[in-house]
Scaffold this active site. Sequence first.
Site, PDB file in Angstrom:
ATOM      1  N   ARG A 176      25.694  42.525  45.822  1.00  0.00           N
ATOM      2  CA  ARG A 176      27.000  43.222  45.883  1.00  0.00           C
ATOM      3  C   ARG A 176      28.022  42.495  46.762  1.00  0.00           C
ATOM      4  O   ARG A 176      28.831  43.105  47.450  1.00  0.00           O
ATOM      5  CB  ARG A 176      26.848  44.660  46.386  1.00  0.00           C
ATOM      6  CG  ARG A 176      26.017  45.535  45.521  1.00  0.00           C
ATOM      7  CD  ARG A 176      26.617  45.690  44.118  1.00  0.00           C
ATOM      8  NE  ARG A 176      25.765  46.556  43.348  1.00  0.00           N
ATOM      9  CZ  ARG A 176      24.664  46.128  42.710  1.00  0.00           C
ATOM     10  NH1 ARG A 176      24.341  44.857  42.706  1.00  0.00           N
ATOM     11  NH2 ARG A 176      23.925  46.979  42.032  1.00  0.00           N
ATOM     12  N   SER A 249      27.776  53.868  42.728  1.00  0.00           N
ATOM     13  CA  SER A 249      26.989  53.981  43.964  1.00  0.00           C
ATOM     14  C   SER A 249      27.924  53.809  45.152  1.00  0.00           C
ATOM     15  O   SER A 249      28.595  52.794  45.257  1.00  0.00           O
ATOM     16  CB  SER A 249      25.917  52.892  44.015  1.00  0.00           C
ATOM     17  OG  SER A 249      25.056  53.056  42.917  1.00  0.00           O
ATOM     18  N   GLU A 356      29.986  50.678  49.379  1.00  0.00           N
ATOM     19  CA  GLU A 356      30.113  49.579  48.405  1.00  0.00           C
ATOM     20  C   GLU A 356      31.562  49.379  47.939  1.00  0.00           C
ATOM     21  O   GLU A 356      31.988  48.236  47.785  1.00  0.00           O
ATOM     22  CB  GLU A 356      29.204  49.897  47.206  1.00  0.00           C
ATOM     23  CG  GLU A 356      29.171  48.787  46.189  1.00  0.00           C
ATOM     24  CD  GLU A 356      28.329  49.159  44.969  1.00  0.00           C
ATOM     25  OE1 GLU A 356      27.132  49.431  45.135  1.00  0.00           O
ATOM     26  OE2 GLU A 356      28.885  49.160  43.869  1.00  0.00           O
TER      27      GLU A 356
HETATM   28  C1  LIG Z   1      30.402  55.485  37.133  1.00  0.00           C
HETATM   29  C2  LIG Z   1      30.339  54.133  37.809  1.00  0.00           C
HETATM   30  C3  LIG Z   1      29.194  53.364  37.698  1.00  0.00           C
HETATM   31  C4  LIG Z   1      29.123  52.089  38.303  1.00  0.00           C
HETATM   32  N1  LIG Z   1      27.982  51.357  38.186  1.00  0.00           N
HETATM   33  C5  LIG Z   1      27.906  50.132  38.764  1.00  0.00           C
HETATM   34  C6  LIG Z   1      26.710  49.341  38.637  1.00  0.00           C
HETATM   35  O1  LIG Z   1      25.749  49.737  37.976  1.00  0.00           O
HETATM   36  N2  LIG Z   1      26.674  48.129  39.266  1.00  0.00           N
HETATM   37  C7  LIG Z   1      27.743  47.664  39.973  1.00  0.00           C
HETATM   38  O2  LIG Z   1      27.639  46.538  40.508  1.00  0.00           O
HETATM   39  N3  LIG Z   1      28.886  48.372  40.107  1.00  0.00           N
HETATM   40  C8  LIG Z   1      28.988  49.594  39.519  1.00  0.00           C
HETATM   41  N4  LIG Z   1      30.126  50.345  39.660  1.00  0.00           N
HETATM   42  C9  LIG Z   1      31.245  49.832  40.470  1.00  0.00           C
HETATM   43  C10 LIG Z   1      32.349  49.145  39.641  1.00  0.00           C
HETATM   44  O3  LIG Z   1      32.330  49.588  38.309  1.00  0.00           O
HETATM   45  C11 LIG Z   1      32.213  47.622  39.651  1.00  0.00           C
HETATM   46  O4  LIG Z   1      32.282  47.146  40.965  1.00  0.00           O
HETATM   47  C12 LIG Z   1      33.323  46.962  38.825  1.00  0.00           C
HETATM   48  O5  LIG Z   1      33.060  45.582  38.687  1.00  0.00           O
HETATM   49  C13 LIG Z   1      34.706  47.152  39.421  1.00  0.00           C
HETATM   50  O6  LIG Z   1      35.622  46.670  38.447  1.00  0.00           O
HETATM   51  P1  LIG Z   1      37.129  47.135  38.431  1.00  0.00           P
HETATM   52  O7  LIG Z   1      37.832  46.288  37.431  1.00  0.00           O
HETATM   53  O8  LIG Z   1      37.202  48.599  38.215  1.00  0.00           O
HETATM   54  O9  LIG Z   1      37.596  46.750  39.904  1.00  0.00           O
HETATM   55  P2  LIG Z   1      38.654  47.522  40.805  1.00  0.00           P
HETATM   56  O10 LIG Z   1      38.064  48.803  41.260  1.00  0.00           O
HETATM   57  O11 LIG Z   1      39.962  47.602  40.122  1.00  0.00           O
HETATM   58  O12 LIG Z   1      38.749  46.520  42.042  1.00  0.00           O
HETATM   59  C14 LIG Z   1      37.659  46.370  42.929  1.00  0.00           C
HETATM   60  C15 LIG Z   1      37.936  45.195  43.862  1.00  0.00           C
HETATM   61  O13 LIG Z   1      37.945  43.985  43.104  1.00  0.00           O
HETATM   62  C16 LIG Z   1      39.201  43.340  43.223  1.00  0.00           C
HETATM   63  N5  LIG Z   1      39.514  42.771  41.908  1.00  0.00           N
HETATM   64  C17 LIG Z   1      39.530  43.414  40.714  1.00  0.00           C
HETATM   65  N6  LIG Z   1      39.860  42.548  39.740  1.00  0.00           N
HETATM   66  C18 LIG Z   1      40.053  41.346  40.329  1.00  0.00           C
HETATM   67  C19 LIG Z   1      40.443  40.060  39.869  1.00  0.00           C
HETATM   68  N7  LIG Z   1      40.685  39.829  38.576  1.00  0.00           N
HETATM   69  N8  LIG Z   1      40.565  39.054  40.770  1.00  0.00           N
HETATM   70  C20 LIG Z   1      40.312  39.257  42.095  1.00  0.00           C
HETATM   71  N9  LIG Z   1      39.969  40.459  42.596  1.00  0.00           N
HETATM   72  C21 LIG Z   1      39.839  41.485  41.724  1.00  0.00           C
HETATM   73  C22 LIG Z   1      40.184  44.426  43.639  1.00  0.00           C
HETATM   74  O14 LIG Z   1      41.303  43.882  44.325  1.00  0.00           O
HETATM   75  C23 LIG Z   1      39.307  45.273  44.530  1.00  0.00           C
HETATM   76  O15 LIG Z   1      39.231  44.678  45.799  1.00  0.00           O
HETATM   77  C24 LIG Z   1      30.230  51.598  39.048  1.00  0.00           C
HETATM   78  C25 LIG Z   1      31.393  52.401  39.151  1.00  0.00           C
HETATM   79  C26 LIG Z   1      31.442  53.653  38.533  1.00  0.00           C
HETATM   80  C27 LIG Z   1      32.681  54.470  38.647  1.00  0.00           C
END
Ligand SMILES: Cc1cc2nc3c(=O)[nH]c(=O)nc-3n(C[C@H](O)[C@H](O)[C@H](O)COP(=O)(O)OP(=O)(O)OC[C@H]3O[C@@H](n4cnc5c(N)ncnc54)[C@H](O)[C@@H]3O)c2cc1C
Length: 364
Positions: A176, A249, A356
């Site tokens: 992570r 999580s 996380e």
């Molecule tokens: C129901 C649920 C289940 C989940 N299950 C998992 C799982 O099984 N495993 C897991 O690892 N995670 C899980 N997550 C967490 C999350 O989905 C992941 O971390 C996902 O990759 C976040 O993507 P996002 O585009 O929504 O990022 P955001 O929430 O929009 O951003 C998160 C961070 O990443 C940065 N960021 C986003 N895009 C970029 C980019 N293009 N360049 C640079 N920085 C960027 C943002 O600035 C921020 O700091 C879960 C979340 C939910 C709600």
Amino acid sequence: MTDSFTPQLLDGLDNVTVDTHTTFADVTSLRLGGRPRAFVRCSTPEAVVEVVRRLDDTATSWLIVGGGSNLVVADGELDLVAVAVENKEVSLGDDGLVRAGAGAVWDDVVAAAVERGFGGIECLSGIPGSAGATPVQNVGAYGTEISDVLTRVRLYERATGETRWVPASELELAYRYSNLKFTGRAVVLEIELQLTTDGLSAPLRFGQLAGKTGERRDVRAVREEVLGLRRKKGMVLDPAEHDTWSAGSFFTNPIVSAEVADRVRDSVRADRGDDDADRMPAWEVAGGIKLSAAWLIERAGFPRGYPGKRSPVRLSTKHTLALTNRGSATSEELANLARTIRNGVVSVFGVELVPEPVWIGMEF
Ligand SMILES: Cc1cc2nc3c(=O)[nH]c(=O)nc-3n(C[C@H](O)[C@H](O)[C@H](O)COP(=O)(O)OP(=O)(O)OC[C@H]3O[C@@H](n4cnc5c(N)ncnc54)[C@H](O)[C@@H]3O)c2cc1C
């Protein structure tokens, strides 16, 4: 605010739209968070780069937003500009090489790859958010991490103002974590993955999946199984299901020394007996022993659904590790529940849980 930002700074840019009404509650999976100074949507990598350059040139704080599924954002007016990365093109080569624009919906990338019979990311089915965010915290599930298949990422690096393809090995990908997380040092514009092409999954590494460890199964069957398991845990987004109004999580699994792991086990043995203590989840990993945050939370006195039906924020009724908004919560209420749980686990086990998600405008 000491910078010279006004939304007009971004006037006339191609493939950019700007509004001043979108809030983080509108775009995050927790459906929480206040209003940024502007919400800027960029549909090409060039647009992202130009917007970020202009914001940096005027010393304006900004935050890249993908799917908003790993963000805890403060309530109220926020002193930053939200930059949504929305370039969504995906290409799949016959050799299993996959390129995805950072704004592509991650699960659409997985679905397209699985449909072509490509293996390697089927266990990452159903993770919300964008392709571009997957390297940021090295997303992982069911024994697979994106680092297993990520070859390189195209980054816009703020320090140099340059765009370049960077090998995955430069990102320090770990559990992570990557050196992109919490730093804002670069924007991911595209990702590249090398998948297998024989219709089979990566070797299975997770007990809850059917099949033996190391076995490779039909990639489509594994995706369906993973989605089924995730739905049962409220880990697939569903607008009608409050147990999924979360950031997934909420705490990482803590990695502790062998002595601390033994101490935790002894304390469970004293309070709950041998059976429970002997079943304590503990995995040897680089740097120590990884414990299960969910298991510790439950044994520290926080069952699923805690603190009960009247509370606008609760632990999911399906998974102790997800903090959920039941519809009318505020970010401060969510943060308070997170702190209560952290403090409870510290006082019972002496282990400090670390959140996380990325926190914006508020402290844990
Ligand atoms: C129901 C649920 C289940 C989940 N299950 C998992 C799982 O099984 N495993 C897991 O690892 N995670 C899980 N997550 C967490 C999350 O989905 C992941 O971390 C996902 O990759 C976040 O993507 P996002 O585009 O929504 O990022 P955001 O929430 O929009 O951003 C998160 C961070 O990443 C940065 N960021 C986003 N895009 C970029 C980019 N293009 N360049 C640079 N920085 C960027 C943002 O600035 C921020 O700091 C879960 C979340 C939910 C709600």
